[in-house]
Design an enzyme around this catalytic site. Structure first.
Site, PDB file in Angstrom:
ATOM      1  N   TYR A 119       0.855  -1.630  -0.113  1.00 38.10           N
ATOM      2  CA  TYR A 119      -0.023  -0.258   0.458  1.00 38.10           C
ATOM      3  C   TYR A 119       0.816   1.233   0.716  1.00 38.10           C
ATOM      4  O   TYR A 119       1.828   1.151   0.781  1.00 38.10           O
ATOM      5  CB  TYR A 119      -0.786  -0.036   0.965  1.00 38.10           C
TER       6      TYR A 119
ATOM      7  N   ASP B  28       9.794   2.495  -0.358  1.00 36.21           N
ATOM      8  CA  ASP B  28       8.321   3.513   0.322  1.00 36.21           C
ATOM      9  C   ASP B  28       8.321   3.195   1.519  1.00 36.21           C
ATOM     10  O   ASP B  28       8.221   2.203   2.144  1.00 36.21           O
ATOM     11  CB  ASP B  28       7.155   3.119  -0.310  1.00 36.21           C
TER      12      ASP B  28
ATOM     13  N   LYS C 138       4.891   9.186   8.627  1.00 35.71           N
ATOM     14  CA  LYS C 138       4.869   8.829  10.332  1.00 35.71           C
ATOM     15  C   LYS C 138       5.555   9.630  10.928  1.00 35.71           C
ATOM     16  O   LYS C 138       5.444  10.924  11.575  1.00 35.71           O
ATOM     17  CB  LYS C 138       4.869   7.189   9.807  1.00 35.71           C
TER      18      LYS C 138
HETATM   19  P1  KE4 Z   1      -0.735   8.356   4.261  1.00 34.15           P
HETATM   20  O1  KE4 Z   1      -1.352   9.318   3.430  1.00 34.15           O
HETATM   21  O2  KE4 Z   1      -1.435   7.737   5.049  1.00 34.15           O
HETATM   22  O3  KE4 Z   1      -0.020   9.060   5.507  1.00 34.15           O
HETATM   23  O4  KE4 Z   1       0.569   7.547   3.952  1.00 34.15           O
HETATM   24  C1  KE4 Z   1       0.309   6.538   3.079  1.00 34.15           C
HETATM   25  C2  KE4 Z   1       0.754   5.293   2.635  1.00 34.15           C
HETATM   26  C3  KE4 Z   1       1.955   5.056   2.128  1.00 34.15           C
HETATM   27  N1  KE4 Z   1       3.165   4.004   2.592  1.00 34.15           N
HETATM   28  C4  KE4 Z   1       3.204   2.993   3.279  1.00 34.15           C
HETATM   29  C5  KE4 Z   1       3.536   2.103   3.083  1.00 34.15           C
HETATM   30  C6  KE4 Z   1       2.128   3.137   4.001  1.00 34.15           C
HETATM   31  O5  KE4 Z   1       2.056   2.690   5.510  1.00 34.15           O
HETATM   32  C7  KE4 Z   1       1.641   4.186   4.144  1.00 34.15           C
HETATM   33  C8  KE4 Z   1      -0.168   4.680   4.788  1.00 34.15           C
HETATM   34  N2  KE4 Z   1      -0.435   3.178   6.043  1.00 34.15           N
HETATM   35  C9  KE4 Z   1      -1.558   3.232   6.923  1.00 34.15           C
HETATM   36  C10 KE4 Z   1      -1.104   1.572   7.628  1.00 34.15           C
HETATM   37  N3  KE4 Z   1      -1.392   0.795   7.182  1.00 34.15           N
HETATM   38  C11 KE4 Z   1      -2.184   4.058   6.931  1.00 34.15           C
HETATM   39  C12 KE4 Z   1      -3.448   4.100   8.034  1.00 34.15           C
HETATM   40  C13 KE4 Z   1      -4.576   4.619   7.499  1.00 34.15           C
HETATM   41  O6  KE4 Z   1      -4.631   5.055   6.045  1.00 34.15           O
HETATM   42  O7  KE4 Z   1      -5.668   5.218   8.307  1.00 34.15           O
END
Ligand code: KE4
Length: 419
Positions: free
Chosen positions: A135, A230, A258
């Site tokens: 993801y 990523d 994060k």
């Molecule tokens: P954000 O746009 O949510 O800050 O980051 C996206 C993202 C990008 N790359 C990786 C590897 C990620 O894990 C994420 C977001 N992680 C999820 C948790 N699995 C965020 C939780 C959520 O969507 O509320």
């Protein structure tokens, strides 16, 4: 939840928070401290969501709180450069060898979107290779489901994404280097980038098989494509140099988020100077953001990186992840439940199935019904796991021996209940 559903879709501001795959009553969190969160009814839990990764030195760490408080007193946002942004960019370039320049944005999604645009602009190519089960936030191009064939062009993974938006996204199985090679043999000069989670953490925790990441590096070198790690989750959580520091493989671009915001909205992308200099205003590739490099988020991020830089921090964080993962494995084995756990740095993961677990198909074949029952058996004992079998456990430096022991004691009962 009934009230929030009236004004917010699904009652939540991010889907996974709605407990969709585990059911039950969503907890509205009132406050948190260290490794514990407290809901609006006063119930306290040992927290393994940790805001999905940003909280790595524990909730409401006094150093972070003070850094944000004092930054706030000087103004919350200026729309002009500040010293804190330079300091944070310098810290990241010091800690992550492949990063010579960095651009701060406001989320991991924005970081990925920008890195993809940079890779496409720099190479003049359109195709991007991603891996099933990884993801990368919700840029349209990343919301591609795996098509029918092994290395098929993406099909929209959700309503609202036009087929054209994913027509250049190739989706292949994680850890399948042959499938990636086949894509490059077929499409040679068309591939702008490979984007990969160097340790997958959005389909539970799935390690790269030996040679997988090296193979991706070699393919990008051979075909002139951009390798993007990523590290939104793995960055500053698997160690101060992230997954790339652990594996000794240098991507061309990396995305972060994060941890470097300490719980405030931050994303970042960075890498080779020759690439990053193509970003506006220095170069011709546009990217912008009102709150990018926000003074509060940079203050929190700098405070967290300072705390993480203290000697022995990651050794003890990984020791706790190890105790948790191996303790869970032992308890599951005692009641003969098919179970596989793993850990690395501040992450632990587990599946209700036996190894090997190499890719998304293996994860889907795990017993998610049993996960659901285990999740609730732990929640009712005050242990707050991620409400999905496709997530990981996020530890913090505030998770001490006591928290691990209490978690394993609860797990002993929970395993008996789901056996
Ligand atoms: P954000 O746009 O949510 O800050 O980051 C996206 C993202 C990008 N790359 C990786 C590897 C990620 O894990 C994420 C977001 N992680 C999820 C948790 N699995 C965020 C939780 C959520 O969507 O509320």
């Amino acid at each position: 939840m009934k009230r929030s559903r009236v004004v917010i879709p699904g009652g939540v501001n991010s889907p996974v928070r709605a407990f969709g795959s585990v059911g039950g009553t969503v907890r509205f969190i009132k406050q948190a401290k260290g490794a514990r969160i407290e809901d609006e009814d006063g119930n306290r839990y040992i927290d393994y969501v940790a805001s999905w990764g940003p909280i790595i030195v524990g909730h409401a760490h006094p150093v972070v709180v003070e850094a944000v408080r004092s930054a706030t007193a000087r103004g919350t946002s200026f729309g002009a450069p500040t010293e804190a942004e330079v300091l944070l960019a310098e810290r990241v370039t010091e800690l992550v060898p492949s990063v010579e320049m960095l651009r701060l944005v406001n989320s991991g999604t924005e970081a990925v979107m920008s890195a993809l645009r940079l890779a496409r602009g720099a190479t003049g190519r359109d195709k991007v290779v991603k891996f099933e089960g990884c993801y990368h936030g919700h840029p349209d191009a990343m919301l591609a489901a795996a098509g029918s064939g092994v290395a098929s062009l993406g099909i929209p993974g959700t309503d609202g994404v036009p087929a054209a938006a994913v027509a250049d996204t190739l989706v292949v199985p994680y850890n399948d280097l042959d499938a990636v090679k086949a894509v490059f043999v077929e499409r040679t000069e068309e591939i702008a980038a490979i984007i990969v989670e160097p340790v997958a953490a959005n389909m539970g925790m799935v390690r790269p098989q030996p040679g997988f990441l090296t193979g991706l590096r070699e393919l990008c070198d051979t075909y002139g494509s951009v390798l993007i790690f990523d590290e939104v989750i793995t960055g500053f959580r698997l160690g101060l140099s992230g997954a790339q520091g652990r594996f000794g493989i240098l991507p061309d671009l990396s995305t972060f988020g994060k941890v470097i915001g300490g719980g405030l909205p931050v994303g970042a992308y960075g890498g080779k100077r020759a690439l990053m200099q193509k970003i506006a205003p220095e170069g011709p590739i546009f990217q912008a953001g009102t709150l990018s490099g926000n003074p509060l988020a940079t203050a929190a991020g700098l405070a967290v990186l300072d705390l993480l830089s203290r000697k022995g921090t990651f050794e003890s964080l990984e020791a706790r992840s190890q105790s948790l993962a191996q303790g869970l494995q032992k308890l599951a084995d005692e009641v003969e439940i098919p179970f596989t756990s793993d850990f690395m740095g501040g992450i632990a993961g587990f599946f209700f199935r036996r190894p090997p677990i190499r890719n998304y198909a293996d994860v889907c074949a795990a017993d998610h019904e049993r996960f659901k029952a285990f999740f609730h058996a732990m929640l009712e004992q005050g242990i707050y796991l991620a409400p999905s079998g496709f997530e990981v456990l996020f530890l913090t430096t505030a998770h001490g021996d006591e928290e691990i022991e209490l978690t394993l004691e609860a797990a002993r009962k929970a395993f008996k209940k789901v056996a």
